[in-house]
Design a protein around this motif. Sequence first.
Motif, PDB file in Angstrom:
ATOM      1  N   ILE A  32      -4.134  -5.187  -3.547  1.00 56.60           N
ATOM      2  CA  ILE A  32      -3.689  -4.292  -4.340  1.00 56.60           C
ATOM      3  C   ILE A  32      -4.547  -3.093  -4.736  1.00 56.60           C
ATOM      4  O   ILE A  32      -6.001  -3.429  -4.829  1.00 56.60           O
ATOM      5  N   LEU A  33      -4.465  -1.813  -4.942  1.00 57.84           N
ATOM      6  CA  LEU A  33      -5.118  -0.638  -4.659  1.00 57.84           C
ATOM      7  C   LEU A  33      -5.584  -0.334  -6.187  1.00 57.84           C
ATOM      8  O   LEU A  33      -6.511  -0.146  -6.532  1.00 57.84           O
ATOM      9  N   LEU A  34      -4.152   0.246  -6.618  1.00 61.02           N
ATOM     10  CA  LEU A  34      -4.339   1.073  -8.088  1.00 61.02           C
ATOM     11  C   LEU A  34      -3.065   0.889  -8.908  1.00 61.02           C
ATOM     12  O   LEU A  34      -2.131   0.571  -8.482  1.00 61.02           O
ATOM     13  N   VAL A  35      -3.715   0.766 -10.105  1.00 60.94           N
ATOM     14  CA  VAL A  35      -2.566   0.876 -11.115  1.00 60.94           C
ATOM     15  C   VAL A  35      -2.543   2.106 -11.867  1.00 60.94           C
ATOM     16  O   VAL A  35      -3.524   2.744 -12.464  1.00 60.94           O
ATOM     17  N   ALA A  36      -1.705   2.758 -12.058  1.00 61.17           N
ATOM     18  CA  ALA A  36      -1.135   4.083 -12.584  1.00 61.17           C
ATOM     19  C   ALA A  36       0.082   3.739 -13.970  1.00 61.17           C
ATOM     20  O   ALA A  36       1.120   3.512 -13.318  1.00 61.17           O
ATOM     21  N   GLY A  37      -0.558   3.872 -14.933  1.00 65.56           N
ATOM     22  CA  GLY A  37       0.418   3.743 -15.866  1.00 65.56           C
ATOM     23  C   GLY A  37       0.948   2.211 -16.134  1.00 65.56           C
ATOM     24  O   GLY A  37       0.058   1.354 -15.993  1.00 65.56           O
ATOM     25  N   THR A  38       2.117   1.820 -15.570  1.00 67.62           N
ATOM     26  CA  THR A  38       2.633   0.646 -15.651  1.00 67.62           C
ATOM     27  C   THR A  38       3.062   0.054 -14.155  1.00 67.62           C
ATOM     28  O   THR A  38       3.402  -0.905 -13.751  1.00 67.62           O
ATOM     29  N   THR A  39       2.838   0.961 -13.224  1.00 65.28           N
ATOM     30  CA  THR A  39       3.206   0.737 -11.816  1.00 65.28           C
ATOM     31  C   THR A  39       1.779   0.304 -10.982  1.00 65.28           C
ATOM     32  O   THR A  39       0.887   0.760 -11.008  1.00 65.28           O
ATOM     33  N   THR A  40       1.957  -0.702 -10.311  1.00 65.07           N
ATOM     34  CA  THR A  40       0.964  -1.173  -9.448  1.00 65.07           C
ATOM     35  C   THR A  40       1.414  -0.802  -7.936  1.00 65.07           C
ATOM     36  O   THR A  40       2.478  -1.072  -7.299  1.00 65.07           O
ATOM     37  N   PHE A  41       0.344  -0.092  -6.874  1.00 64.02           N
ATOM     38  CA  PHE A  41       0.795   0.354  -5.840  1.00 64.02           C
ATOM     39  C   PHE A  41      -0.197  -0.569  -4.830  1.00 64.02           C
ATOM     40  O   PHE A  41      -1.208  -0.824  -5.131  1.00 64.02           O
ATOM     41  N   LEU A  42       0.431  -0.913  -3.574  1.00 62.69           N
ATOM     42  CA  LEU A  42      -0.248  -1.392  -2.587  1.00 62.69           C
ATOM     43  C   LEU A  42      -0.663  -0.552  -1.555  1.00 62.69           C
ATOM     44  O   LEU A  42      -0.098   0.374  -1.207  1.00 62.69           O
ATOM     45  N   LEU A  43      -1.842  -0.427  -1.062  1.00 61.55           N
ATOM     46  CA  LEU A  43      -2.531   0.137  -0.075  1.00 61.55           C
ATOM     47  C   LEU A  43      -2.580  -0.434   1.282  1.00 61.55           C
ATOM     48  O   LEU A  43      -2.867   0.148   2.055  1.00 61.55           O
ATOM     49  N   VAL A  44      -2.109  -1.828   1.347  1.00 61.90           N
ATOM     50  CA  VAL A  44      -2.362  -2.442   2.474  1.00 61.90           C
ATOM     51  C   VAL A  44      -0.905  -3.171   2.410  1.00 61.90           C
ATOM     52  O   VAL A  44      -0.331  -3.621   1.631  1.00 61.90           O
ATOM     53  N   ALA A  45      -0.445  -3.122   3.655  1.00 62.58           N
ATOM     54  CA  ALA A  45       0.849  -3.990   4.110  1.00 62.58           C
ATOM     55  C   ALA A  45       1.051  -4.715   5.219  1.00 62.58           C
ATOM     56  O   ALA A  45       0.386  -4.518   6.221  1.00 62.58           O
ATOM     57  N   ASP A  46       1.811  -5.786   5.234  1.00 60.09           N
ATOM     58  CA  ASP A  46       2.163  -6.558   6.255  1.00 60.09           C
ATOM     59  C   ASP A  46       2.345  -5.908   7.397  1.00 60.09           C
ATOM     60  O   ASP A  46       3.602  -4.920   7.404  1.00 60.09           O
ATOM     61  N   GLU A  47       2.143  -6.254   8.438  1.00 50.49           N
ATOM     62  CA  GLU A  47       2.413  -5.352   9.808  1.00 50.49           C
ATOM     63  C   GLU A  47       3.918  -5.505  10.051  1.00 50.49           C
ATOM     64  O   GLU A  47       4.573  -4.536  10.550  1.00 50.49           O
ATOM     65  N   LYS A  48       4.746  -6.486   9.556  1.00 49.41           N
ATOM     66  CA  LYS A  48       6.018  -6.532   9.888  1.00 49.41           C
ATOM     67  C   LYS A  48       6.945  -5.334   9.121  1.00 49.41           C
ATOM     68  O   LYS A  48       7.998  -5.045   9.500  1.00 49.41           O
ATOM     69  N   TRP A  49       6.289  -4.787   8.135  1.00 52.11           N
ATOM     70  CA  TRP A  49       6.890  -3.740   7.421  1.00 52.11           C
ATOM     71  C   TRP A  49       7.039  -2.351   8.216  1.00 52.11           C
ATOM     72  O   TRP A  49       7.710  -1.532   7.503  1.00 52.11           O
ATOM     73  N   PHE A  50       6.163  -2.336   9.145  1.00 48.92           N
ATOM     74  CA  PHE A  50       5.985  -1.119   9.825  1.00 48.92           C
ATOM     75  C   PHE A  50       7.119  -0.842  10.964  1.00 48.92           C
ATOM     76  O   PHE A  50       6.793  -0.192  11.713  1.00 48.92           O
ATOM     77  N   GLU A  51       7.788  -1.831  11.068  1.00 45.00           N
ATOM     78  CA  GLU A  51       8.893  -1.986  12.274  1.00 45.00           C
ATOM     79  C   GLU A  51       9.918  -0.915  11.948  1.00 45.00           C
ATOM     80  O   GLU A  51      10.211  -0.616  10.673  1.00 45.00           O
ATOM     81  N   LEU A  52      10.247  -0.090  12.830  1.00 42.00           N
ATOM     82  CA  LEU A  52      11.206   1.238  12.662  1.00 42.00           C
ATOM     83  C   LEU A  52      12.761   0.409  12.691  1.00 42.00           C
ATOM     84  O   LEU A  52      13.525   0.616  13.612  1.00 42.00           O
ATOM     85  N   ASP A  53      12.874  -0.134  11.710  1.00 41.83           N
ATOM     86  CA  ASP A  53      14.340  -0.722  11.593  1.00 41.83           C
ATOM     87  C   ASP A  53      14.864  -0.686  10.040  1.00 41.83           C
ATOM     88  O   ASP A  53      14.122  -1.070   8.996  1.00 41.83           O
ATOM     89  N   GLN A  54      15.740  -0.032   9.453  1.00 43.11           N
ATOM     90  CA  GLN A  54      16.197   0.471   8.269  1.00 43.11           C
ATOM     91  C   GLN A  54      16.482  -0.886   7.451  1.00 43.11           C
ATOM     92  O   GLN A  54      16.068  -1.093   6.126  1.00 43.11           O
TER      93      GLN A  54
END
Length: 275
Positions: A32-54
């Motif tokens: 987890i990278l950063l919290v702005a307001g009530t939203t938590t943003f992730l700066l790192v993602a599992d490699e599987k999410w980078f697949e070019l598949d909708q």
Amino acid sequence: VVSGSTLTLIKGALKIMAWTKAKMALAVSTGILLVAGTTTFLLVADEKWFELDQAVLNKAPDNIMVIRPTHFGGPAKGAGMVGGNERIVGQNLPLEWGIVFADKFTSYRLSLPEGFPKDRFDYLFTLPQKKNDSGQDEVRNMMRDAIKKQFGYMAHRETRELDVLLLQVKSTNAAGLHKTVTTDINDTAIQTAVETLNSKSIPMYGLAQELEGYLGTPVFDQTGLTNRYAIDLRWDRLPGEKMEDTVKRVVLKDLGLELVSSREPVEMLVVEKVK
């Protein structure tokens, strides 16, 4: 398709970031990278999410915002992207692609500053999915802010007089230009490679945009042709022939269209380094 995010690539187990507007320091781990307001943003993602598949992209967690050095090769390798209103994933794309996309620019008519990065990047942005188009502007704005924060670049539009090429009709009975009518969205796809350009159904303004990518010069459609066409162009270069000359020769021979030099006002996206 959409794009955007506030991001900074994280390396190592822990780093400290200054969130300027909030004036607060945040300790960040590799998750987890950063919290702005009530939203938590992730700066790192599992490699599987980078697949070019909708379908894969639709299942990815919300609020991922990543621009990272590509894990998919370099300029010699393939590049691509898929996305919807609130989500986008891209592989092996240059930084200028993100700038063009964030600013809703329709082409790569860019003025880049000296020292602009030539590296390739992977993009992944996921916002909660909605049932309307309102997410597009939100994601684009996030990408614009992300590029400014991570790389220090911003862009503005400016009209300049430039050398251009005008796409005009030379012959009306060319063998390679076939009118087409289609209701299948797959037929409107445009496939490009170093050696080819083809589509089962492309308008003339779309052809002009694609030719611009090969020529590195703004191309304006002045054919007056309003139909869609099936084309299959092969860039068979003659020994010692420049790419520009190959494109002009093949377009004239196969499509009966010529590219005429001119000087015209062109809207450019001017990229600048900011503090």
